[in-house]
Design an enzyme around this catalytic site. Structure first.
Site, PDB file in Angstrom:
ATOM      1  N   ASP A  13      16.724  54.178   8.518  1.00 38.06           N
ATOM      2  CA  ASP A  13      17.608  54.337   9.760  1.00 38.06           C
ATOM      3  C   ASP A  13      19.346  54.414   9.665  1.00 38.06           C
ATOM      4  O   ASP A  13      20.476  53.772  10.269  1.00 38.06           O
ATOM      5  CB  ASP A  13      17.439  52.553  10.119  1.00 38.06           C
ATOM      6  CG  ASP A  13      16.541  52.055  10.443  1.00 38.06           C
ATOM      7  OD1 ASP A  13      15.148  53.257  10.604  1.00 38.06           O
ATOM      8  OD2 ASP A  13      16.032  51.439  10.114  1.00 38.06           O
ATOM      9  N   LYS A  16      19.068  59.765   9.625  1.00 40.45           N
ATOM     10  CA  LYS A  16      19.149  60.768   9.278  1.00 40.45           C
ATOM     11  C   LYS A  16      18.256  61.637   9.779  1.00 40.45           C
ATOM     12  O   LYS A  16      17.957  63.517  10.030  1.00 40.45           O
ATOM     13  CB  LYS A  16      17.277  60.412   8.127  1.00 40.45           C
ATOM     14  CG  LYS A  16      17.650  60.185   6.659  1.00 40.45           C
ATOM     15  CD  LYS A  16      17.167  59.545   6.422  1.00 40.45           C
ATOM     16  CE  LYS A  16      15.764  58.929   6.457  1.00 40.45           C
ATOM     17  NZ  LYS A  16      15.897  57.485   6.841  1.00 40.45           N
ATOM     18  N   GLY A  40      10.844  56.531  12.025  1.00 34.82           N
ATOM     19  CA  GLY A  40      11.001  56.935  13.026  1.00 34.82           C
ATOM     20  C   GLY A  40      12.432  57.434  13.175  1.00 34.82           C
ATOM     21  O   GLY A  40      13.023  56.963  12.972  1.00 34.82           O
ATOM     22  N   HIS A  41      12.268  59.265  13.386  1.00 34.57           N
ATOM     23  CA  HIS A  41      13.260  59.862  13.557  1.00 34.57           C
ATOM     24  C   HIS A  41      13.876  59.860  14.893  1.00 34.57           C
ATOM     25  O   HIS A  41      12.878  60.910  15.911  1.00 34.57           O
ATOM     26  CB  HIS A  41      13.169  61.146  12.549  1.00 34.57           C
ATOM     27  CG  HIS A  41      13.289  60.794  10.983  1.00 34.57           C
ATOM     28  ND1 HIS A  41      12.559  61.987  10.757  1.00 34.57           N
ATOM     29  CD2 HIS A  41      13.744  60.380  10.489  1.00 34.57           C
ATOM     30  CE1 HIS A  41      12.868  61.681   9.360  1.00 34.57           C
ATOM     31  NE2 HIS A  41      13.063  60.478   9.689  1.00 34.57           N
ATOM     32  N   GLN A 225      12.899  56.106   5.367  1.00 34.55           N
ATOM     33  CA  GLN A 225      13.143  54.870   4.364  1.00 34.55           C
ATOM     34  C   GLN A 225      14.784  55.209   4.621  1.00 34.55           C
ATOM     35  O   GLN A 225      15.122  56.138   4.357  1.00 34.55           O
ATOM     36  CB  GLN A 225      12.277  53.855   4.191  1.00 34.55           C
ATOM     37  CG  GLN A 225      10.476  53.827   5.125  1.00 34.55           C
ATOM     38  CD  GLN A 225       9.631  54.494   4.845  1.00 34.55           C
ATOM     39  OE1 GLN A 225       9.367  55.366   3.843  1.00 34.55           O
ATOM     40  NE2 GLN A 225       9.451  54.646   6.224  1.00 34.55           N
TER      41      GLN A 225
HETATM   42  P1  IMP Z   1       5.758  49.322   5.420  1.00 31.99           P
HETATM   43  O1  IMP Z   1       7.089  50.890   5.121  1.00 31.99           O
HETATM   44  O2  IMP Z   1       5.797  49.058   7.016  1.00 31.99           O
HETATM   45  O3  IMP Z   1       5.013  48.477   4.945  1.00 31.99           O
HETATM   46  O4  IMP Z   1       6.894  47.931   5.650  1.00 31.99           O
HETATM   47  C1  IMP Z   1       7.905  48.093   4.467  1.00 31.99           C
HETATM   48  C2  IMP Z   1       8.869  47.676   4.634  1.00 31.99           C
HETATM   49  O5  IMP Z   1      10.321  48.251   4.869  1.00 31.99           O
HETATM   50  C3  IMP Z   1       9.502  47.186   5.721  1.00 31.99           C
HETATM   51  O6  IMP Z   1      10.751  45.555   5.639  1.00 31.99           O
HETATM   52  C4  IMP Z   1       9.397  47.694   7.441  1.00 31.99           C
HETATM   53  O7  IMP Z   1      10.743  46.964   8.082  1.00 31.99           O
HETATM   54  C5  IMP Z   1      10.899  49.096   6.405  1.00 31.99           C
HETATM   55  N1  IMP Z   1      10.775  49.841   6.801  1.00 31.99           N
HETATM   56  C6  IMP Z   1       9.139  51.003   6.995  1.00 31.99           C
HETATM   57  N2  IMP Z   1       9.731  52.327   7.280  1.00 31.99           N
HETATM   58  C7  IMP Z   1      10.689  51.940   7.641  1.00 31.99           C
HETATM   59  C8  IMP Z   1      11.932  52.844   8.146  1.00 31.99           C
HETATM   60  O8  IMP Z   1      11.349  53.985   8.720  1.00 31.99           O
HETATM   61  N3  IMP Z   1      13.315  51.897   9.163  1.00 31.99           N
HETATM   62  C9  IMP Z   1      13.512  50.965   8.200  1.00 31.99           C
HETATM   63  N4  IMP Z   1      12.519  50.352   7.745  1.00 31.99           N
HETATM   64  C10 IMP Z   1      11.276  50.975   7.181  1.00 31.99           C
END
Ligand code: IMP
Length: 432
Positions: A13, A16, A40-41, A225
């Site tokens: 977040d 990007k 989410g972009h 991420q």
């Molecule tokens: P998962 O990727 O859904 O398994 O989540 C694992 C961790 O990564 C959690 O803390 C999510 O909130 C975080 N996370 C996953 N994708 C994103 C992203 O695109 N931005 C920020 N945090 C993310």
């Protein structure tokens, strides 16, 4: 040869989407290399907002071919909806310019269920996932019981694999999660239907990416991420289930890492995190609320309010080293306007002991970690519209110059505001 990786240097977040969109204007190809619909972009183009989860942000540009590489995990329903959203917004997305790796793994309906129910069942140890089935898809991949995009267009292979896999997964679902088993006929039918829709896009993308890299095209590898969520390098187990770092870009695309010329980290001017896990500089007071409000810090995928805090230089120095950043882009400095004082963690103190580097046990120590702060005077001027770093107020400039000096790599751009084009560019990473 001019391949560049763009990735988040914190917990994701960092903004990007806008950066990838900007550099996609110089790119021949944009390759998303990990994660899935957990990302989410958000793009704001000519006042219109578009949020993408899987398709690379470059799709809104005319030139680049966009690729989902091997190590991306794909939920076909979400992807099909996203393709439609992109078309509805007036952008061209065709099999000529959007390609999906046949080796990418599919997020199946049972992955979504397992992800969501497990978080409830194991509430004590929940990760705070996005509920998009990411962990269970990667688990099945390495357990060698995954379904790949190429299987969706090969009915007999899909049927055979699904019957084996569902035997295993249904045992877990009925016995551990205490839910009804999935019906193979239904899962198979749905998967084949989705495969039919996506078939024109599915191919051997490694050849396409190789050809582009080999012929010296501008290839942009897009991470999702951030480094602090990397399954190896992040705050394990509070991480996502893939490697977010640049080595993963080459591995996922199926090309040599030697093609990568620059690694650009996107750094937000403060810290945010969604989900559970350590965030040493977290502010649970009105200062944190103000950061959230001014920065619009709500998840683009889940809508969850993001946890907010000051910049953490301990983490940033770690991620600069760990991901081998060759330069960085600073985002959302404008959000800090109006704060009388701005702080940055330069070390941690845990029970009287000082840590200058990220400790291995950051997770277990978490409650006892006290950031050692350096303080900067704030500014009140609106930064938007600045086209040159010299146009920033002195206090903002001092803050930026200090970050540059600490990270020890050049800053190639500063993004101010969510709109395409808002920001200051000093160097194009494809040309650096
Ligand atoms: P998962 O990727 O859904 O398994 O989540 C694992 C961790 O990564 C959690 O803390 C999510 O909130 C975080 N996370 C996953 N994708 C994103 C992203 O695109 N931005 C920020 N945090 C993310």
């Amino acid at each position: 040869m001019s391949s560049v990786v763009i990735l988040g240097a914190q917990w994701g977040d960092e903004g990007k989407g806008k950066i990838v969109d900007h550099y996609a204007g110089h790119a021949d190809m944009v390759v998303r290399y990990q994660g899935g619909a957990n990302a989410g972009h958000t793009l704001v183009i000519e006042g219109k907002k578009i949020v993408m989860h899987l398709v690379p942000a470059g799709i809104t540009r005319e030139r680049p071919t966009c690729v989902l590489a091997d190590n991306v995990v794909i939920e076909p329903n979400i992807l099909i909806k996203e393709i439609q959203t992109i078309k509805d917004a007036g952008y061209k997305i065709s099999p000529e310019r959007f390609r999906i790796s046949e080796k990418a793994h599919v997020t199946m309906p049972y992955h979504l269920m397992i992800d969501q129910l497990r978080e409830i069942k194991q509430a004590r140890a929940k990760i705070g996932t996005t509920g998009r089935g990411i962990g269970p898809t990667y688990e099945d991949k390495v357990a060698r019981r995954g379904i790949r995009m190429g299987d969706l267009i090969r009915p007999s292979i899909l049927k055979e694999r699904l019957s084996l896999i569902l035997e295993d997964r249904n045992y877990y679902i009925t016995n551990y999660l205490e839910e009804k088993p999935f019906d193979i006929k239904k899962v198979l039918e749905e998967a084949l239907e989705l495969g039919d829709v996506l078939a024109p896009y599915i191919t051997d993308t490694s050849k396409i990416v190789y050809d582009a890299c080999k012929s010296g095209k501008n290839v942009l590898f897009e991470g999702a991420q951030g480094v602090m969520l990397d399954v190896d390098g992040g705050t394990y187990p509070y991480v996502t289930s893939s490697n977010t770092t640049p080595g993963a870009a080459a591995m996922s695309a199926g090309v040599s890492p030697l093609f990568i010329k620059n690694v650009v980290g996107v750094v937000k001017a403060y810290s945010t995190r969604v989900g559970e896990g350590p965030l040493p500089t977290e502010l649970t007071d009105e200062v944190g609320d103000m950061l959230r409000f001014q920065g619009g810090e709500y998840g683009a995928t889940t809508g969850r309010p993001r946890r907010c805090g000051w910049l953490d230089m301990v983490c940033l120095k770690y991620t600069t080293r760990y991901a081998g950043l060759t330069s960085f882009i600073l985002t959302k400095l404008d959000v800090l306007t109006g704060f009388p004082e701005i702080k940055v963690a330069v070390a941690y103190e845990v029970n009287g002991k000082r840590y200058d580097d990220l400790p291995y046990d950051i997770v277990s120590l978490s409650g006892d970690v006290k950031p050692v702060y350096k303080s900067f005077p704030g500014w009140t001027e609106d930064l938007k519209g600045a086209s040159n770093i010299d146009q920033l107020p002195k206090n903002a400039r001092d803050y930026v110059e200090w970050i540059k000096a600490e990270l020890g790599v050049p800053m190639v751009m500063m993004s101010l505001g969510a709109q395409r084009g808002e920001g200051i560019e000093s160097q194009n990473p494809f040309e650096a």
